[in-house]
Design a protein around this motif. Structure first.
Motif, mmCIF file in Angstrom:
data_model
loop_
_atom_site.group_PDB
_atom_site.id
_atom_site.type_symbol
_atom_site.label_atom_id
_atom_site.label_comp_id
_atom_site.label_asym_id
_atom_site.label_seq_id
_atom_site.Cartn_x
_atom_site.Cartn_y
_atom_site.Cartn_z
ATOM 1 N N GLN A 105 0.633 -1.050 0.462
ATOM 2 C CA GLN A 105 -0.153 0.081 0.329
ATOM 3 C C GLN A 105 0.967 1.210 0.020
ATOM 4 O O GLN A 105 0.688 1.584 -0.947
ATOM 5 N N LEU A 106 1.850 1.059 0.455
ATOM 6 C CA LEU A 106 2.991 2.182 0.496
ATOM 7 C C LEU A 106 3.036 2.410 -0.429
ATOM 8 O O LEU A 106 3.649 3.971 -0.715
ATOM 9 N N GLU A 107 3.672 1.599 -1.289
ATOM 10 C CA GLU A 107 4.529 1.789 -1.966
ATOM 11 C C GLU A 107 4.189 2.278 -3.350
ATOM 12 O O GLU A 107 4.529 3.090 -4.595
ATOM 13 N N LEU A 108 2.513 1.445 -4.066
ATOM 14 C CA LEU A 108 1.335 2.519 -4.587
ATOM 15 C C LEU A 108 0.977 3.670 -4.327
ATOM 16 O O LEU A 108 1.373 4.562 -5.046
ATOM 17 N N ALA A 109 1.078 4.300 -2.908
ATOM 18 C CA ALA A 109 0.811 5.491 -2.650
ATOM 19 C C ALA A 109 2.070 6.861 -3.211
ATOM 20 O O ALA A 109 1.581 7.937 -4.210
ATOM 21 N N GLU A 110 3.536 5.417 -3.108
ATOM 22 C CA GLU A 110 4.541 7.214 -2.999
ATOM 23 C C GLU A 110 4.664 6.557 -4.865
ATOM 24 O O GLU A 110 4.643 8.037 -5.669
ATOM 25 N N GLY A 111 4.133 5.378 -5.984
ATOM 26 C CA GLY A 111 3.600 5.134 -7.415
ATOM 27 C C GLY A 111 3.079 6.909 -7.702
ATOM 28 O O GLY A 111 3.441 7.369 -8.492
ATOM 29 N N ARG A 112 1.737 6.701 -7.114
ATOM 30 C CA ARG A 112 0.728 7.941 -7.847
ATOM 31 C C ARG A 112 1.410 8.794 -7.324
ATOM 32 O O ARG A 112 1.169 9.752 -8.583
ATOM 33 N N THR A 113 2.177 9.239 -5.736
ATOM 34 C CA THR A 113 2.353 10.684 -6.136
ATOM 35 C C THR A 113 3.427 10.859 -7.072
ATOM 36 O O THR A 113 3.961 12.182 -7.528
ATOM 37 N N ARG A 114 4.368 9.372 -7.679
ATOM 38 C CA ARG A 114 5.195 9.877 -8.414
ATOM 39 C C ARG A 114 4.713 10.293 -10.145
ATOM 40 O O ARG A 114 5.592 11.093 -10.011
ATOM 41 N N ILE A 115 4.132 9.964 -10.378
ATOM 42 C CA ILE A 115 3.333 9.790 -11.247
ATOM 43 C C ILE A 115 2.653 10.507 -11.061
ATOM 44 O O ILE A 115 3.080 11.732 -12.266
ATOM 45 N N LYS A 116 2.013 11.679 -9.939
ATOM 46 C CA LYS A 116 1.739 12.891 -10.721
ATOM 47 C C LYS A 116 2.378 13.876 -10.728
ATOM 48 O O LYS A 116 2.436 15.356 -11.318
ATOM 49 N N SER A 117 3.454 13.958 -9.923
ATOM 50 C CA SER A 117 5.263 14.692 -10.266
ATOM 51 C C SER A 117 5.518 14.713 -11.157
ATOM 52 O O SER A 117 5.600 15.974 -12.562
ATOM 53 N N LEU A 118 5.351 13.215 -12.302
ATOM 54 C CA LEU A 118 6.180 13.460 -13.826
ATOM 55 C C LEU A 118 5.011 14.109 -14.101
ATOM 56 O O LEU A 118 5.430 15.157 -15.407
ATOM 57 N N GLU A 119 3.294 14.059 -14.576
ATOM 58 C CA GLU A 119 2.954 14.703 -14.987
ATOM 59 C C GLU A 119 2.441 16.189 -14.664
ATOM 60 O O GLU A 119 2.307 17.113 -15.991
ATOM 61 N N GLU A 120 3.338 16.949 -13.557
ATOM 62 C CA GLU A 120 3.014 18.254 -13.667
ATOM 63 C C GLU A 120 4.492 18.527 -14.528
ATOM 64 O O GLU A 120 4.574 19.599 -14.806
ATOM 65 N N GLN A 121 5.463 17.827 -14.232
ATOM 66 C CA GLN A 121 6.897 18.738 -14.656
ATOM 67 C C GLN A 121 6.424 18.516 -16.045
ATOM 68 O O GLN A 121 6.746 19.037 -17.186
ATOM 69 N N LEU A 122 5.867 17.263 -16.750
ATOM 70 C CA LEU A 122 5.246 17.260 -17.880
ATOM 71 C C LEU A 122 4.820 18.445 -19.069
ATOM 72 O O LEU A 122 4.982 18.478 -19.692
ATOM 73 N N ALA A 123 3.714 18.590 -17.794
ATOM 74 C CA ALA A 123 2.644 20.143 -18.370
ATOM 75 C C ALA A 123 3.130 21.224 -18.056
ATOM 76 O O ALA A 123 3.329 22.086 -19.437
ATOM 77 N N TYR A 124 4.061 21.471 -17.557
ATOM 78 C CA TYR A 124 5.118 22.174 -17.628
ATOM 79 C C TYR A 124 6.225 22.212 -18.825
ATOM 80 O O TYR A 124 6.527 23.459 -19.446
ATOM 81 N N GLU A 125 6.342 21.213 -18.835
ATOM 82 C CA GLU A 125 7.251 21.223 -19.965
ATOM 83 C C GLU A 125 7.167 21.778 -21.270
ATOM 84 O O GLU A 125 7.453 22.487 -21.996
ATOM 85 N N LYS A 126 5.878 20.638 -21.689
ATOM 86 C CA LYS A 126 4.980 21.404 -22.875
ATOM 87 C C LYS A 126 4.607 23.113 -22.617
ATOM 88 O O LYS A 126 4.174 23.674 -23.806
ATOM 89 N N ALA A 127 3.811 23.737 -21.928
ATOM 90 C CA ALA A 127 3.775 25.110 -21.763
ATOM 91 C C ALA A 127 5.607 25.416 -22.130
ATOM 92 O O ALA A 127 5.163 26.478 -22.797
ATOM 93 N N ASN A 128 6.401 25.327 -21.864
ATOM 94 C CA ASN A 128 8.020 25.774 -21.766
ATOM 95 C C ASN A 128 8.266 25.832 -23.284
ATOM 96 O O ASN A 128 8.760 26.552 -23.722
ATOM 97 N N ASN A 129 7.912 24.935 -23.948
ATOM 98 C CA ASN A 129 7.715 24.490 -25.716
ATOM 99 C C ASN A 129 7.020 25.279 -26.479
ATOM 100 O O ASN A 129 7.805 25.926 -27.165
ATOM 101 N N ALA A 130 6.009 25.666 -25.748
ATOM 102 C CA ALA A 130 4.837 26.588 -26.206
ATOM 103 C C ALA A 130 5.641 27.790 -26.895
ATOM 104 O O ALA A 130 5.945 28.533 -27.689
ATOM 105 N N GLN A 131 6.101 28.228 -25.430
ATOM 106 C CA GLN A 131 6.792 29.608 -25.548
ATOM 107 C C GLN A 131 8.205 29.462 -26.052
ATOM 108 O O GLN A 131 8.652 30.624 -27.536
ATOM 109 N N LEU A 132 8.611 28.758 -26.441
ATOM 110 C CA LEU A 132 10.438 28.592 -26.700
ATOM 111 C C LEU A 132 9.910 28.867 -28.569
ATOM 112 O O LEU A 132 10.213 29.382 -29.457
ATOM 113 N N LYS A 133 8.528 28.123 -29.085
ATOM 114 C CA LYS A 133 8.116 27.903 -30.232
ATOM 115 C C LYS A 133 7.346 29.497 -30.950
ATOM 116 O O LYS A 133 8.515 29.842 -31.927
ATOM 117 N N GLU A 134 7.642 29.771 -30.071
ATOM 118 C CA GLU A 134 6.663 31.367 -30.563
ATOM 119 C C GLU A 134 7.767 31.953 -30.074
ATOM 120 O O GLU A 134 7.671 33.191 -31.309
#
Length: 300
Positions: free
Chosen positions: A51-80
């Motif tokens: 259960q602990l490992e599952l919770a940590e995995g979900r937290t890591r996935i959420k962090s990666l998703e947030e980082q991916l969203a940030y990089e997508k936004a940054n990439n869009a700015q660089l393209k502009e």
């Protein structure tokens, strides 16, 4: 996940109630029961760890998703930004081609300017070297006693020889004293050796008013003292008068505080200022490259 241990305990109790059980079977059942309890405890711990490992995995996935969203936004700015720079570059290229700029002429003018700058540097270095030689020759020719009344400096390419009035003139007068003759002769020799230099003789006084029947004020005194030195350099030591200029500054160019006796003594001085001739500077200006440079580009 929990394993059913209660039915096993009930079965074990039932066996005891239904009749006699041999000690061997009883021990075997007891061992099985203990083993089941141990397995149940281990499974419970593994379940909690999972259960602990599952919770940590979900937290890591959420962090990666947030980082991916940030990089997508940054990439869009660089393209502009890239698109904006590309557009600016395209406009510059179009304007340069439309402006009909003569690149070859610009390069030639830049090279001419560089040559002129190097010429100025070489001229300044030459002037600095000559001034240093002039100063060294002068200070070497003066005795230690004379150096007490003479100060030699080079400031911004100009040689300043400052002579105290105690050494040059009779008290309260503009007549040159006999004591000054030998020192002036040495200075005159240096001036003669450097014929490409102009010589300005500048008189200075302290702030005390002068009281003489033939001298109205400190302006008169400073100018008369400078004139006396000029005439001595011309008449006695043969310096070309065309190179000489006499000027008086009265009390208005002090180098020390007139509130003290020592300050007044320093302010009562005559300066011999040796500079390159003005026509040499004009020659440098005449050698400057023409400023027929294309500074604007059509359409820009």
């Amino acid at each position: 996940m929990k394993h059913p241990i209660i039915p096993v305990a009930i079965l074990f109790s039932g066996l005891l109630m239904t009749g006699c059980v041999s000690s061997g079977k009883f021990k075997g059942l007891q061992l099985d029961y203990d083993k089941l309890q141990t397995e149940h405890r281990d499974l419970g711990q593994k379940y909690q760890q999972g259960q602990l490992e599952l919770a940590e995995g979900r937290t890591r996935i959420k962090s990666l998703e947030e980082q991916l969203a940030y990089e997508k936004a940054n990439n869009a700015q660089l393209k502009e930004a890239y698109a904006s720079l590309q557009k600016s570059l395209d406009n510059s290229i179009n304007q340069n081609s439309q402006g009909n700029v003569n690149i070859s002429k610009l390069v030639d003018e830049i090279n001419a300017s560089n040559k002129y700058i190097q010429h100025l540097v070489n001229t300044k270095n030459k002037s600095d070297s000559l001034n240093m030689v002039l100063t060294n020759n002068l200070t070497r020719s003066l005795s230690r006693e004379e150096m007490k009344d003479v100060d030699v400096q080079v400031l911004k390419g100009v040689v300043y020889i400052s002579l105290s009035d105690n050494m040059l003139y009779k008290s309260g007068s503009y007549e040159i004293s006999d004591k000054a003759g030998e020192t002036l002769s040495k200075i005159a020799k240096i001036i003669q050796d450097y014929r490409d230099y102009e010589v300005l003789i500048e008189g200075n006084t302290d702030s005390d008013p002068i009281s003489k029947p033939n001298i109205r004020n400190n302006w008169d005194l400073s100018a008369l003292r400078a004139s006396s030195v000029v005439q001595a350099l011309q008449s006695t030591y043969g310096v070309d008068p065309k190179r000489l200029t006499a000027g008086g500054r009265g009390e208005y160019n002090p180098i020390a505080d007139n509130a003290t006796a020592n300050g007044k003594m320093r302010n009562r001085r005559t300066q011999i200022i040796i500079t390159p001739k003005l026509d040499q500077f004009m020659e440098l200006i005449d050698k400057a490259p023409e400023t027929d440079t294309v500074n604007t580009v059509d359409g820009m």
